[in-house]
Design a protein around this motif. Structure first.
Motif, PDB file in Angstrom:
ATOM      1  N   ASP A 120      37.148  55.158  47.919  1.00  0.00           N
ATOM      2  CA  ASP A 120      36.153  54.638  48.855  1.00  0.00           C
ATOM      3  C   ASP A 120      36.644  54.663  50.296  1.00  0.00           C
ATOM      4  O   ASP A 120      35.870  54.940  51.211  1.00  0.00           O
ATOM      5  CB  ASP A 120      35.771  53.205  48.462  1.00  0.00           C
ATOM      6  CG  ASP A 120      35.049  53.149  47.122  1.00  0.00           C
ATOM      7  OD1 ASP A 120      34.208  54.030  46.875  1.00  0.00           O
ATOM      8  OD2 ASP A 120      35.338  52.237  46.329  1.00  0.00           O
ATOM      9  N   THR A 121      37.923  54.376  50.511  1.00  0.00           N
ATOM     10  CA  THR A 121      38.431  54.254  51.886  1.00  0.00           C
ATOM     11  C   THR A 121      39.240  55.452  52.346  1.00  0.00           C
ATOM     12  O   THR A 121      39.438  55.654  53.541  1.00  0.00           O
ATOM     13  CB  THR A 121      39.320  53.003  52.016  1.00  0.00           C
ATOM     14  OG1 THR A 121      40.509  53.186  51.232  1.00  0.00           O
ATOM     15  CG2 THR A 121      38.584  51.759  51.551  1.00  0.00           C
ATOM     16  N   TYR A 160      42.298  49.225  39.982  1.00  0.00           N
ATOM     17  CA  TYR A 160      41.396  50.366  39.875  1.00  0.00           C
ATOM     18  C   TYR A 160      41.308  50.846  38.427  1.00  0.00           C
ATOM     19  O   TYR A 160      42.178  50.560  37.604  1.00  0.00           O
ATOM     20  CB  TYR A 160      41.904  51.551  40.712  1.00  0.00           C
ATOM     21  CG  TYR A 160      42.106  51.296  42.171  1.00  0.00           C
ATOM     22  CD1 TYR A 160      41.081  51.550  43.081  1.00  0.00           C
ATOM     23  CD2 TYR A 160      43.324  50.826  42.668  1.00  0.00           C
ATOM     24  CE1 TYR A 160      41.269  51.355  44.444  1.00  0.00           C
ATOM     25  CE2 TYR A 160      43.525  50.629  44.022  1.00  0.00           C
ATOM     26  CZ  TYR A 160      42.496  50.896  44.901  1.00  0.00           C
ATOM     27  OH  TYR A 160      42.679  50.708  46.246  1.00  0.00           O
ATOM     28  N   ASP A 161      40.244  51.613  38.163  1.00  0.00           N
ATOM     29  CA  ASP A 161      40.215  52.398  36.940  1.00  0.00           C
ATOM     30  C   ASP A 161      41.171  53.570  37.096  1.00  0.00           C
ATOM     31  O   ASP A 161      41.445  54.030  38.208  1.00  0.00           O
ATOM     32  CB  ASP A 161      38.804  52.928  36.667  1.00  0.00           C
ATOM     33  CG  ASP A 161      37.814  51.818  36.329  1.00  0.00           C
ATOM     34  OD1 ASP A 161      38.254  50.780  35.790  1.00  0.00           O
ATOM     35  OD2 ASP A 161      36.617  51.993  36.631  1.00  0.00           O
ATOM     36  N   ASP A 162      41.673  54.083  35.965  1.00  0.00           N
ATOM     37  CA  ASP A 162      42.596  55.210  35.998  1.00  0.00           C
ATOM     38  C   ASP A 162      41.919  56.472  36.524  1.00  0.00           C
ATOM     39  O   ASP A 162      40.700  56.631  36.422  1.00  0.00           O
ATOM     40  CB  ASP A 162      43.147  55.505  34.602  1.00  0.00           C
ATOM     41  CG  ASP A 162      44.066  54.414  34.093  1.00  0.00           C
ATOM     42  OD1 ASP A 162      44.319  53.449  34.832  1.00  0.00           O
ATOM     43  OD2 ASP A 162      44.531  54.542  32.946  1.00  0.00           O
ATOM     44  N   ASP A 163      42.726  57.358  37.077  1.00  0.00           N
ATOM     45  CA  ASP A 163      42.288  58.719  37.364  1.00  0.00           C
ATOM     46  C   ASP A 163      43.244  59.661  36.651  1.00  0.00           C
ATOM     47  O   ASP A 163      44.425  59.349  36.471  1.00  0.00           O
ATOM     48  CB  ASP A 163      42.318  59.012  38.864  1.00  0.00           C
ATOM     49  CG  ASP A 163      41.695  60.372  39.204  1.00  0.00           C
ATOM     50  OD1 ASP A 163      40.898  60.879  38.384  1.00  0.00           O
ATOM     51  OD2 ASP A 163      42.011  60.922  40.280  1.00  0.00           O
ATOM     52  N   PHE A 164      42.729  60.804  36.222  1.00  0.00           N
ATOM     53  CA  PHE A 164      43.598  61.743  35.516  1.00  0.00           C
ATOM     54  C   PHE A 164      43.099  63.163  35.719  1.00  0.00           C
ATOM     55  O   PHE A 164      41.931  63.403  36.017  1.00  0.00           O
ATOM     56  CB  PHE A 164      43.659  61.421  34.022  1.00  0.00           C
ATOM     57  CG  PHE A 164      42.348  61.569  33.295  1.00  0.00           C
ATOM     58  CD1 PHE A 164      41.991  62.779  32.702  1.00  0.00           C
ATOM     59  CD2 PHE A 164      41.460  60.506  33.216  1.00  0.00           C
ATOM     60  CE1 PHE A 164      40.785  62.918  32.036  1.00  0.00           C
ATOM     61  CE2 PHE A 164      40.249  60.643  32.554  1.00  0.00           C
ATOM     62  CZ  PHE A 164      39.909  61.845  31.964  1.00  0.00           C
ATOM     63  N   GLY A 197      39.450  54.452  42.308  1.00  0.00           N
ATOM     64  CA  GLY A 197      38.299  53.766  42.870  1.00  0.00           C
ATOM     65  C   GLY A 197      37.056  54.137  42.112  1.00  0.00           C
ATOM     66  O   GLY A 197      37.098  54.576  40.955  1.00  0.00           O
ATOM     67  N   THR A 198      35.926  53.990  42.748  1.00  0.00           N
ATOM     68  CA  THR A 198      34.640  54.264  42.104  1.00  0.00           C
ATOM     69  C   THR A 198      34.197  55.681  42.427  1.00  0.00           C
ATOM     70  O   THR A 198      33.778  55.964  43.555  1.00  0.00           O
ATOM     71  CB  THR A 198      33.571  53.270  42.581  1.00  0.00           C
ATOM     72  OG1 THR A 198      34.024  51.948  42.360  1.00  0.00           O
ATOM     73  CG2 THR A 198      32.262  53.506  41.835  1.00  0.00           C
TER      74      THR A 198
END
Length: 545
Positions: free
Chosen positions: A407-408, A456-460, A479-480
């Motif tokens: 988001d940022t 945060y939710d994970d990213d992969f 993030g989202t």
């Protein structure tokens, strides 16, 4: 001509005396190196990040847009450029020696408006926290401040991008006191202390010997080393690649059985870990001992044995203090290094070559060069190859990148990035991670990289290709993310998204490449495809609204 087996044969030449302040000095130094059978010069092109009107070694000894130039460098003369040219013509490597965190002996630093405008970048003793003060007479940068880390990395990039150096050699890549590391400006939200509080939840100010605070300060030094491990080979425009990243390693006293009891570990320089993780290509031990003293002679050998044991697949070039030994004893010490299995030696120093009369006063005995050429380096030798950086020989590779907030766009500090079963590291204050020693082939080996953070939710990414001997970059976002399957970006997955989903549903053999590809909105599992597995998820989230 007969050649000896490959071995590093270098000397450090400091910025405070004769060496590389003019073309004639460089010509003479190169001639002496050739006469001595050397194959590398480690030149201190940055000792202090300020400058002055006196010939005291301060300033950059190259054409820098970041650090003010040394005042003794005048006209069109570029010391680093000429040294590289002259050395390479004579079969010598050039390693640019940089003092990492030291700024100046006075405040503000003369000629360096960037650092002068950032007093919050300074690190001080615990009892000086909140004031502009020196550490042991020197103004020192805060190793954990992400802006400081970026400033140093920019300096390294400037050299590697513009000069045909064979290596970057970091000195003082550590704290100089266990009492240091506290912010000069307590309101700075990027200081090591501020980061420590944010990442650990610590309230207040830890004592200098708090074990968690000590571990974090150790981490801040690790962050710069591992970042440069990735940044340097990523600069592919330099024809001297692979460029060696080395660090000067503390070896005070004798080597203890447990490295965590050692002097370097106490000053937050975990160089054993750097070698084991492959964050440095070579460690240059600062193992300066007088061989006439039996205790010190034993200390000298203990550190060589320990360093060779710690080195793993990386190199150890053992620093030897010829300034405090007779010429004959220097040769004895250097012979021990090679017999112990280390890959090289580095003398300290070029201009202080002997102490023949044992009066603790170093001599500029220029006969050292003919002596070592006749008594040790009698045949030429190439420097040892960095086999782990050669795709034809390497069996491992590296993934690195930056983790940011979706988001940022801001970097995420303290995110855990991992390749399951192989490596896991936390991001630094700039969001960078580096995962080394990943088994890889020249044709490429694929890995799933996962980034996690409590907020945060994970990213992969499921298919990050790592090539043997190389670095692969993969940035991640936490993030989202945009709503999957919402092709028209109206916040819903409905009938208006169905035509796009049908268009992108090309089957398992079509891979969508390129960041931001339109059809990747329909990729629910991160495999860069839109197939029946994604359509099944599309049906589950589809709404009639």
């Amino acid at each position: 001509m007969a050649y000896d087996p490959p071995q590093f044969r270098g000397f450090w030449v400091d910025a405070f005396g004769v060496g590389f302040k003019s073309t004639s000095q460089i010509d003479t130094m190169v001639a002496r190196a050739v006469a001595g059978g050397y194959n590398a010069i480690v030149a201190e092109v940055l000792a202090f990040k300020d400058t002055s009107s006196s010939d005291n070694g301060h300033g950059a000894y190259w054409e820098s847009n970041i650090i003010p130039r040394a005042s003794v460098v005048t006209g069109g003369f570029d010391p680093l450029e000429y040294l590289c040219q002259k050395a390479h013509q004579n079969g010598l490597e050039v390693h640019a020696w940089l003092v990492a965190y030291r700024v100046s002996t006075s405040w503000p630093p003369y000629g360096n408006s960037t650092i002068a405008s950032h007093p919050e970048w300074l690190s001080v003793y615990d009892y000086d926290m909140g004031s502009i003060a020196s550490v042991g007479g020197h103004y020192i940068l805060d190793p954990g401040n992400p802006e400081v880390q970026e400033y140093i990395v920019e300096t390294v990039r400037e050299i590697v991008e513009n000069y045909e150096v064979d290596g970057i050699n970091f000195d003082y890549i550590r704290y100089t006191s266990s009492y240091a590391g506290y912010p000069a400006v307590t309101t700075c939200d990027k200081s090591s202390l501020a980061r420590f509080r944010e990442l650990t939840g610590y309230v207040g100010t830890p004592d200098y010997n708090d074990s968690n605070w000590s571990d974090f300060r150790r981490q801040t030094i690790n962050e710069l080393i591992r970042r440069c491990r990735a940044e340097i080979p990523a600069i592919t425009s330099n024809p001297m690649q692979p460029i060696c990243l080395s660090a000067d390693l503390i070896c005070a006293g004798g080597a203890p059985a447990d490295f965590t009891d050692s002097s370097p570990y106490g000053l937050f320089q975990d160089w054993k870990l750097w070698l084991e993780k492959g964050w440095v290509d070579a460690g240059m031990t600062m193992n300066y001992k007088d061989d006439r003293n039996s205790t010190h002679a034993a200390y000298y050998r203990s550190w060589i044995d320990a360093a060779v044991d710690y080195s793993g697949d990386r190199h150890v070039y053992c620093g030897q203090g010829n300034y405090m030994n007779s010429k004959a004893n220097s040769v004895v010490q250097m012979e021990y290094v090679y017999n112990a299995g280390a890959q090289g030696t580095v003398n300290y120093s070029y201009r202080a070559t002997a102490d023949e009369d044992d009066d603790d006063v170093a001599e500029a005995d220029w006969t050292w060069y003919s002596y070592v050429g006749s008594n040790l380096f009698t045949n030429p030798a190439l420097t040892p190859a960095l086999s782990w950086r050669n795709p034809a020989l390497a069996t491992e590779g590296t993934i690195w990148g930056q983790v940011t907030d979706y988001d940022t766009g801001e970097p995420v500090d303290g995110a855990d990035v991992r390749v399951n079963g192989y490596a896991s590291e936390q991001t630094d204050g700039n969001g960078y991670y580096v995962l080394t020693l990943l088994p890889a082939t020249a044709a490429g080996t694929d890995y799933e990289v996962i980034a996690s953070h409590d907020e945060y939710d994970d990213d992969f990414h499921r298919s990050v290709t790592v090539y043997a001997g190389d670095v692969s970059r993969m940035d991640l976002q936490l993030g989202t993310p945009p709503l999957k399957f919402d092709f028209d970006d109206d916040g819903l997955v409905n009938i208006s998204d169905l035509p796009a989903m049908r268009y992108c549903l090309s089957g398992p053999d079509v891979v969508y490449t390129g960041e931001g590809h339109f059809c990747l909105t329909g990729d629910s599992n991160g495999d860069s495809k839109v197939d029946l597995s994604d359509f099944a998820v599309f049906q589950q989230v589809f709404t009639a609204e």
